[in-house]
Design a protein around this motif. Structure first.
Motif, PDB file in Angstrom:
ATOM      1  N   SER A 129      35.822  43.450  37.621  1.00 40.26           N
ATOM      2  CA  SER A 129      35.676  42.254  36.793  1.00 40.26           C
ATOM      3  C   SER A 129      36.386  41.073  37.459  1.00 40.26           C
ATOM      4  O   SER A 129      37.370  41.260  38.166  1.00 40.26           O
ATOM      5  CB  SER A 129      36.291  42.500  35.410  1.00 40.26           C
ATOM      6  OG  SER A 129      36.243  41.332  34.624  1.00 40.26           O
ATOM      7  N   LEU A 130      35.879  39.888  37.185  1.00 35.97           N
ATOM      8  CA  LEU A 130      36.547  38.676  37.665  1.00 35.97           C
ATOM      9  C   LEU A 130      37.673  38.251  36.722  1.00 35.97           C
ATOM     10  O   LEU A 130      38.509  37.424  37.093  1.00 35.97           O
ATOM     11  CB  LEU A 130      35.539  37.537  37.830  1.00 35.97           C
ATOM     12  CG  LEU A 130      34.474  37.782  38.897  1.00 35.97           C
ATOM     13  CD1 LEU A 130      33.474  36.622  38.910  1.00 35.97           C
ATOM     14  CD2 LEU A 130      35.108  37.955  40.264  1.00 35.97           C
TER      15      LEU A 130
ATOM     16  N   ASP B 193      51.148  44.581  57.592  1.00 34.73           N
ATOM     17  CA  ASP B 193      52.306  44.696  56.706  1.00 34.73           C
ATOM     18  C   ASP B 193      51.919  44.790  55.234  1.00 34.73           C
ATOM     19  O   ASP B 193      52.766  44.722  54.362  1.00 34.73           O
ATOM     20  CB  ASP B 193      53.275  43.535  56.938  1.00 34.73           C
ATOM     21  CG  ASP B 193      52.701  42.185  56.549  1.00 34.73           C
ATOM     22  OD1 ASP B 193      51.545  42.134  56.097  1.00 34.73           O
ATOM     23  OD2 ASP B 193      53.418  41.182  56.689  1.00 34.73           O
ATOM     24  N   GLY B 194      50.617  44.954  54.924  1.00 34.93           N
ATOM     25  CA  GLY B 194      50.186  45.149  53.547  1.00 34.93           C
ATOM     26  C   GLY B 194      49.763  43.885  52.833  1.00 34.93           C
ATOM     27  O   GLY B 194      49.233  43.952  51.737  1.00 34.93           O
ATOM     28  N   ARG B 195      50.012  42.716  53.436  1.00 36.38           N
ATOM     29  CA  ARG B 195      49.563  41.475  52.811  1.00 36.38           C
ATOM     30  C   ARG B 195      48.080  41.293  53.088  1.00 36.38           C
ATOM     31  O   ARG B 195      47.519  41.932  53.943  1.00 36.38           O
ATOM     32  CB  ARG B 195      50.319  40.275  53.382  1.00 36.38           C
ATOM     33  CG  ARG B 195      51.784  40.273  53.057  1.00 36.38           C
ATOM     34  CD  ARG B 195      52.492  39.123  53.738  1.00 36.38           C
ATOM     35  NE  ARG B 195      52.429  39.309  55.176  1.00 36.38           N
ATOM     36  CZ  ARG B 195      51.972  38.382  56.017  1.00 36.38           C
ATOM     37  NH1 ARG B 195      51.542  37.224  55.587  1.00 36.38           N
ATOM     38  NH2 ARG B 195      51.942  38.614  57.313  1.00 36.38           N
ATOM     39  N   THR B 196      47.453  40.400  52.333  1.00 32.02           N
ATOM     40  CA  THR B 196      46.054  40.107  52.606  1.00 32.02           C
ATOM     41  C   THR B 196      45.946  38.748  53.269  1.00 32.02           C
ATOM     42  O   THR B 196      46.839  37.917  53.156  1.00 32.02           O
ATOM     43  CB  THR B 196      45.207  40.102  51.321  1.00 32.02           C
ATOM     44  OG1 THR B 196      45.783  39.192  50.396  1.00 32.02           O
ATOM     45  CG2 THR B 196      45.119  41.481  50.714  1.00 32.02           C
ATOM     46  N   GLY B 197      44.851  38.557  53.951  1.00 31.27           N
ATOM     47  CA  GLY B 197      44.644  37.325  54.689  1.00 31.27           C
ATOM     48  C   GLY B 197      44.162  36.179  53.819  1.00 31.27           C
ATOM     49  O   GLY B 197      42.974  35.948  53.735  1.00 31.27           O
ATOM     50  N   GLY B 198      45.050  35.504  53.111  1.00 33.26           N
ATOM     51  CA  GLY B 198      44.747  34.251  52.442  1.00 33.26           C
ATOM     52  C   GLY B 198      43.942  34.315  51.162  1.00 33.26           C
ATOM     53  O   GLY B 198      43.190  33.416  50.860  1.00 33.26           O
ATOM     54  N   ARG B 199      44.077  35.344  50.367  1.00 29.23           N
ATOM     55  CA  ARG B 199      43.329  35.425  49.122  1.00 29.23           C
ATOM     56  C   ARG B 199      43.924  34.476  48.093  1.00 29.23           C
ATOM     57  O   ARG B 199      45.103  34.507  47.799  1.00 29.23           O
ATOM     58  CB  ARG B 199      43.368  36.848  48.569  1.00 29.23           C
ATOM     59  CG  ARG B 199      42.523  36.978  47.309  1.00 29.23           C
ATOM     60  CD  ARG B 199      42.801  38.279  46.593  1.00 29.23           C
ATOM     61  NE  ARG B 199      44.070  38.141  45.904  1.00 29.23           N
ATOM     62  CZ  ARG B 199      44.952  39.111  45.794  1.00 29.23           C
ATOM     63  NH1 ARG B 199      44.737  40.264  46.327  1.00 29.23           N
ATOM     64  NH2 ARG B 199      46.088  38.918  45.154  1.00 29.23           N
ATOM     65  N   ALA B 200      43.100  33.632  47.518  1.00 29.47           N
ATOM     66  CA  ALA B 200      43.543  32.748  46.445  1.00 29.47           C
ATOM     67  C   ALA B 200      43.437  33.511  45.130  1.00 29.47           C
ATOM     68  O   ALA B 200      42.591  34.382  44.976  1.00 29.47           O
ATOM     69  CB  ALA B 200      42.674  31.497  46.405  1.00 29.47           C
ATOM     70  N   ASP B 201      44.293  33.203  44.146  1.00 28.84           N
ATOM     71  CA  ASP B 201      44.270  33.900  42.865  1.00 28.84           C
ATOM     72  C   ASP B 201      42.907  33.831  42.196  1.00 28.84           C
ATOM     73  O   ASP B 201      42.481  34.772  41.560  1.00 28.84           O
ATOM     74  CB  ASP B 201      45.337  33.335  41.931  1.00 28.84           C
ATOM     75  CG  ASP B 201      46.734  33.766  42.349  1.00 28.84           C
ATOM     76  OD1 ASP B 201      46.852  34.776  43.070  1.00 28.84           O
ATOM     77  OD2 ASP B 201      47.692  33.100  41.953  1.00 28.84           O
ATOM     78  N   LYS B 202      42.215  32.713  42.322  1.00 29.54           N
ATOM     79  CA  LYS B 202      40.916  32.580  41.666  1.00 29.54           C
ATOM     80  C   LYS B 202      39.881  33.531  42.249  1.00 29.54           C
ATOM     81  O   LYS B 202      38.859  33.765  41.641  1.00 29.54           O
ATOM     82  CB  LYS B 202      40.423  31.138  41.740  1.00 29.54           C
ATOM     83  CG  LYS B 202      40.082  30.684  43.146  1.00 29.54           C
ATOM     84  CD  LYS B 202      39.618  29.253  43.159  1.00 29.54           C
ATOM     85  CE  LYS B 202      39.319  28.842  44.590  1.00 29.54           C
ATOM     86  NZ  LYS B 202      38.885  27.491  44.697  1.00 29.54           N
ATOM     87  N   GLU B 203      40.152  34.110  43.411  1.00 26.68           N
ATOM     88  CA  GLU B 203      39.223  35.038  44.041  1.00 26.68           C
ATOM     89  C   GLU B 203      39.587  36.495  43.763  1.00 26.68           C
ATOM     90  O   GLU B 203      38.946  37.390  44.280  1.00 26.68           O
ATOM     91  CB  GLU B 203      39.177  34.789  45.550  1.00 26.68           C
ATOM     92  CG  GLU B 203      38.622  33.436  45.898  1.00 26.68           C
ATOM     93  CD  GLU B 203      38.593  33.184  47.395  1.00 26.68           C
ATOM     94  OE1 GLU B 203      38.904  34.104  48.171  1.00 26.68           O
ATOM     95  OE2 GLU B 203      38.268  32.057  47.771  1.00 26.68           O
ATOM     96  N   HIS B 204      40.583  36.728  42.941  1.00 25.85           N
ATOM     97  CA  HIS B 204      41.042  38.084  42.660  1.00 25.85           C
ATOM     98  C   HIS B 204      39.981  38.863  41.881  1.00 25.85           C
ATOM     99  O   HIS B 204      39.418  38.367  40.917  1.00 25.85           O
ATOM    100  CB  HIS B 204      42.345  38.045  41.868  1.00 25.85           C
ATOM    101  CG  HIS B 204      42.928  39.387  41.619  1.00 25.85           C
ATOM    102  ND1 HIS B 204      43.578  40.105  42.593  1.00 25.85           N
ATOM    103  CD2 HIS B 204      42.928  40.163  40.525  1.00 25.85           C
ATOM    104  CE1 HIS B 204      43.971  41.247  42.088  1.00 25.85           C
ATOM    105  NE2 HIS B 204      43.581  41.322  40.843  1.00 25.85           N
ATOM    106  N   VAL B 205      39.721  40.087  42.315  1.00 30.65           N
ATOM    107  CA  VAL B 205      38.798  40.979  41.620  1.00 30.65           C
ATOM    108  C   VAL B 205      39.627  42.075  40.957  1.00 30.65           C
ATOM    109  O   VAL B 205      40.354  42.802  41.627  1.00 30.65           O
ATOM    110  CB  VAL B 205      37.766  41.596  42.594  1.00 30.65           C
ATOM    111  CG1 VAL B 205      36.870  42.591  41.878  1.00 30.65           C
ATOM    112  CG2 VAL B 205      36.933  40.501  43.243  1.00 30.65           C
ATOM    113  N   HIS B 206      39.541  42.161  39.642  1.00 29.50           N
ATOM    114  CA  HIS B 206      40.265  43.182  38.887  1.00 29.50           C
ATOM    115  C   HIS B 206      39.443  44.465  38.901  1.00 29.50           C
ATOM    116  O   HIS B 206      38.223  44.423  38.965  1.00 29.50           O
ATOM    117  CB  HIS B 206      40.485  42.708  37.449  1.00 29.50           C
ATOM    118  CG  HIS B 206      41.241  41.418  37.382  1.00 29.50           C
ATOM    119  ND1 HIS B 206      42.609  41.373  37.318  1.00 29.50           N
ATOM    120  CD2 HIS B 206      40.815  40.135  37.407  1.00 29.50           C
ATOM    121  CE1 HIS B 206      42.992  40.109  37.292  1.00 29.50           C
ATOM    122  NE2 HIS B 206      41.926  39.339  37.353  1.00 29.50           N
TER     123      HIS B 206
END
Length: 91
Positions: free
Chosen positions: A81-82, A9-22
């Motif tokens: 970038s992180l 459905d387009g969601r990701t499996g449990g990514r926390a914001d601190k792990e976001h890669v820009h």
């Protein structure tokens, strides 16, 4: 860092914001006139993967990140970038 995988459905499996890669994939594509499909074909991935990456719904493997940077002929730090990239036109 844990890699996340998009689910049906387009969601990701449990990514926390601190792990976001820009990333700047969309900007680089636009500058060079490359479509999502063209980039995907060159990288050997599905075109929807490029959309997931651009929207930050999926963090690439190191191998894929390096291949993307090589495609655009820039260092990987120019693409990923992180921390958020500054907005274009900002001082």
């Amino acid at each position: 860092m844990r890699e996340t995988v998009p689910v049906a459905d387009g969601r990701t499996g449990g990514r926390a914001d601190k792990e976001h890669v820009h990333n700047r994939i969309a900007v680089l594509r636009a500058e060079r006139g490359v479509s999502r499909r063209e980039l995907a074909t060159a990288l050997g991935v599905h075109y929807q993967t490029i959309g997931y990456l651009e929207r930050g719904e999926y963090s690439p493997s190191l191998h894929l990140a390096l291949r993307i940077a090589a495609f655009f002929e820039v260092p990987v730090e120019v693409v990923f970038s992180l921390t958020p990239f500054p907005r274009l036109g900002s001082a």
